[in-house]
Design a protein around this motif. Structure first.
Motif, PDB file in Angstrom:
ATOM      1  N   GLN A  37       6.648  28.958 -64.116  1.00 47.32           N
ATOM      2  CA  GLN A  37       7.955  29.594 -64.258  1.00 47.32           C
ATOM      3  C   GLN A  37       7.897  30.861 -65.123  1.00 47.32           C
ATOM      4  O   GLN A  37       8.931  31.402 -65.484  1.00 47.32           O
ATOM      5  CB  GLN A  37       8.957  28.626 -64.869  1.00 47.32           C
ATOM      6  N   ALA A  38       6.712  31.323 -65.454  1.00 47.64           N
ATOM      7  CA  ALA A  38       6.567  32.482 -66.348  1.00 47.64           C
ATOM      8  C   ALA A  38       7.379  33.656 -65.837  1.00 47.64           C
ATOM      9  O   ALA A  38       7.388  33.958 -64.637  1.00 47.64           O
ATOM     10  CB  ALA A  38       5.102  32.866 -66.486  1.00 47.64           C
ATOM     11  N   LEU A  39       8.063  34.280 -66.751  1.00 45.42           N
ATOM     12  CA  LEU A  39       8.864  35.479 -66.507  1.00 45.42           C
ATOM     13  C   LEU A  39      10.030  35.247 -65.555  1.00 45.42           C
ATOM     14  O   LEU A  39      10.574  36.195 -65.004  1.00 45.42           O
ATOM     15  CB  LEU A  39       7.986  36.617 -65.972  1.00 45.42           C
ATOM     16  N   SER A  40      10.446  33.998 -65.379  1.00 42.61           N
ATOM     17  CA  SER A  40      11.509  33.726 -64.416  1.00 42.61           C
ATOM     18  C   SER A  40      12.688  32.977 -65.026  1.00 42.61           C
ATOM     19  O   SER A  40      13.187  32.010 -64.446  1.00 42.61           O
ATOM     20  CB  SER A  40      10.949  32.947 -63.228  1.00 42.61           C
ATOM     21  N   ALA A  41      13.154  33.411 -66.172  1.00 41.28           N
ATOM     22  CA  ALA A  41      14.321  32.787 -66.793  1.00 41.28           C
ATOM     23  C   ALA A  41      15.498  32.850 -65.813  1.00 41.28           C
ATOM     24  O   ALA A  41      15.717  33.878 -65.171  1.00 41.28           O
ATOM     25  CB  ALA A  41      14.667  33.491 -68.094  1.00 41.28           C
TER      26      ALA A  41
END
Length: 138
Positions: A37-41
């Motif tokens: 999920q990195a960088l996908s808030a």
């Protein structure tokens, strides 16, 4: 010898569950800082909280990677002596489907001096991804 279960580390951003308990970092900002999920808030508030956690962890790479290209500095030098003390989110306001503001107070100590930064930050969503644009210190 009895083995005790590891207590999960609370997230630096201070987000709590419905019962008021601090969320573990691995279930809060952790996935946005690394992993699938990195960088996908999913929203501006989650991005702002993950950016606070990145400041706590000295993650200039994440801060730059989530900063909108129109306002992103060429580099970011974080002071490793800064001690982050807490985050309070005052307000989160959607300004349409792809724009939002988050008002917060971040407390930290640098060179022995306590600092309280009250800011209203602006965020934009482009191609499904939220970015920090800029903010006004209040």
């Amino acid at each position: 010898m009895a083995r005790t279960a590891a207590v999960p580390l609370p997230c630096p951003c201070g987000r709590t569950d419905a019962r008021g308990r601090l969320l573990p970092h691995a279930q809060c900002c952790g996935p946005y800082l690394a992993g699938p999920q990195a960088l996908s808030a999913p929203d501006a508030q989650s991005l702002m909280r993950s950016r606070y956690s990145a400041f706590v962890q000295g993650r200039a790479d994440y801060l730059l990677a989530t900063w909108h290209a129109s306002t992103r500095p060429a580099q970011l030098d974080l002071d490793p002596a800064t001690r982050w003390l807490g985050l309070e989110v005052r307000a989160h306001r959607a300004l349409g489907a792809d724009h939002a503001e988050v008002e917060f107070i971040a407390r930290f100590r640098v060179a022995g001096r306590a600092v309280r930064q009250h800011e209203r930050s602006r965020f934009v969503r482009e191609l499904g991804r939220w970015w920090y644009v800029d903010g006004d210190v209040l």
